[in-house]
Design an enzyme around this catalytic site. Structure first.
Site, PDB file in Angstrom:
ATOM      1  CB  SER A   1      -0.967   0.008   1.186  1.00 35.80           C
ATOM      2  OG  SER A   1      -2.056  -0.842   0.938  1.00 35.80           O
TER       3      SER A   1
ATOM      4  CE  LYS B   1      -4.459   2.136  -0.750  1.00 31.15           C
ATOM      5  NZ  LYS B   1      -3.796   0.853  -0.486  1.00 31.15           N
TER       6      LYS B   1
ATOM      7  CB  SER C   1      -4.417   1.720   3.629  1.00 24.93           C
ATOM      8  OG  SER C   1      -3.524   1.276   2.635  1.00 24.93           O
TER       9      SER C   1
END
Length: 486
Positions: free
Chosen positions: A74, A77, A318
């Protein structure tokens, strides 16, 4: 063998010695402390890319395999949202529209009614109800045409490249559609909330509530009230059959989020309910995936909050669905094609314009859920340095999880970590986690007031993920207790 290198800048630094014993150490000792961290047995056989840099000058303070590309999870991102702030702009809003190419005759709409989704991952059941109420408020009671659900702003690829099969029914692996619905304020688009409640009587079936209420999914409930805490919920692949099994402790409840198969059809089911609530009837048929004519007029519209507000829940929590929507929205904005491939090209173009080389990394989705994404600590720290020069930096930086802050939309995925340490309310960073993958990338200020950027990516470990997170926390404490200087 020396694992990395701490580059001396002429200032005293506090390293692991202060963490453990409270004594100040030299920059060389700090380097040794980081070497010791990388020599931890938990990392045996694993791959690590680590880089620490001065946020003002960009100079490298420590590095270990800085250009080795690893799966970021993640932490990707960071790249997706930074590109979106540039390509789409901080004021960008997603939209959902009601349109028609027909004419009015009293309470009748003579023509088709189109519900057109432009990718909003934040729209909720109440918003669809408001659209229907708006239509009723205009005096329309009968649609003498088809009800067309237009999700063509994005392509029909519902899942990202190489997403894991066993993630399909999870909220974080939900299908991507330009016409979707979120059941909660976390904006987990493409999912439903399933609440199971166990009666006090042992052996009795649990009760099941689905929100938003819909008959789009079917429930096979074999779960009962009982000991053992073996309750489970999953969705059968390729269907909307929800299977509940096992035992749930008497008098307790379980609330979970489960993805649906084909979110557009879920929206169709819900919006038809919303029209019926307003006494609006539709004479024609339901059409999924039809295209709104260019000549159609907008009858009602719902807009999301601006991107500069949406990146807070996206980064703090997230949120995969939001990241994927942004990627495809960038593709639509840049190339008029709402695909992940076009979105990745838009991100690459953003990098080039900012002086970064997209050839140093591989990106295939927006959220980091695919194992085909590959980035290095060098790429991440380059990104952090570049972003710090953008006019929207403070908004983006504030959207990052903050270590040890208990407030969910401040601390985010770091709210339980590094409490009662110098990193609490100091570290702003993005986490990343999946099987055998952990990452931590962000900004921290050291004891001497110097701001640092760093990135640590770890792949291919076989120990419990908590041990790797503990090493990341050790790294952060060493850095924030160092005493850098100009």
């Amino acid at each position: 063998m020396r694992l990395g290198q701490w580059i001396h800048t002429g200032a005293l630094l506090v390293g692991l010695g202060l963490l453990l014993g409270g004594c100040a150490t030299t920059s060389n000792t700090t380097g040794q402390a980081l070497d010791q961290l990388l020599a931890d047995p938990a990392l045996a056989g694993a791959s690590v890319s680590l880089m620490v840099r001065d946020a003002r000058t960009g100079s490298t303070l420590y590095q270990h395999n800085p250009r080795t590309r690893l799966i970021p999870a993640s932490s990707l991102k960071l790249l997706t949202t930074a590109a979106a702030m540039d390509v789409l702009g901080p004021q960008y809003r997603f939209s959902t529209q009601l349109l028609s190419d027909g004419s009015r005759q009293g309470e009748r709409l003579l023509g088709n009614l189109y519900l057109r989704g432009l990718g909003d991952p934040t729209i909720q059941w109440a918003d669809y109800q408001a659209l229907a109420a708006n239509l009723a408020g205009q005096g329309i009671r009968h649609v003498q045409g088809d009800l067309v659900f237009d999700d063509t702003f994005f392509d029909a690829e519902r899942l990202g490249l190489d997403w894991a099969h066993d993630d399909e029914d999870k909220y974080y692996g939900a299908q991507i559609s330009a016409l979707t619905v979120s059941p909660n304020a976390d904006f987990d688009a493409g999912t439903l909330t399933v609440t199971a409640r166990a009666p006090l009587a042992v052996g009795q079936p649990v009760s099941v509530t689905i929100s938003p209420a819909t008959d789009y999914v079917q429930v096979n409930n074999r779960a009962v009230s009982g000991a053992g805490n073996s309750f489970g919920l999953n969705r059968q692949h390729g269907t909307n059959l929800l299977r509940l099994s096992g035992a749930l402790k008497p008098g307790t409840q379980s609330r979970q989020w489960v993805s649906v198969w084909e979110p557009t059809q879920l929206v169709a089911n819900l919006f038809e309910q919303a029209l019926a609530e307003q006494g609006i009837t539709v004479q024609g048929k339901r059409v999924i995936g039809g295209v709104s004519p260019a000549t159609a007029s907008v009858l009602a519209e719902h807009q999301s909050a601006p991107l500069q507000e949406l990146i807070r829940p996206l980064l703090k929590l997230s949120n995969n669905s939001m990241a994927e929507a942004l990627l495809k929205a960038m593709g639509r904005k840049q190339a008029n094609v709402g695909t992940a491939t076009a979105g990745v090209a838009a991100v690459a173009d953003f990098m080039k314009r900012q002086g970064l080389d997209p050839a140093t990394l591989s990106q295939v989705d927006g959220s980091g859920l695919s194992r085909r994404n590959l980035l290095s600590a060098q790429s991440f720290t380059d990104l952090l340095l570049m972003v710090s020069k953008q006019p929207w930096f403070s908004t983006w930086h504030d959207a990052l999880p903050v270590a040890g802050n208990p407030k969910r939309l401040i601390g985010g995925s770091l709210r339980y970590r590094l409490r009662e340490t110098p990193a609490q309310n100091n570290l702003h960073a993005k986490t990343g986690s999946m099987g055998g993958v952990s990452s931590l990338t962000g900004y921290i200020t050291d004891a001497g007031g110097r701001r640092l950027v760093f990135s640590m990516l770890t792949n291919n470990y076989v120990v419990a993920g908590a041990r790797i997170k503990a090493l990341e926390d050790r790294l952060v404490i060493v850095l924030c207790r160092s005493e850098g200087g100009a």
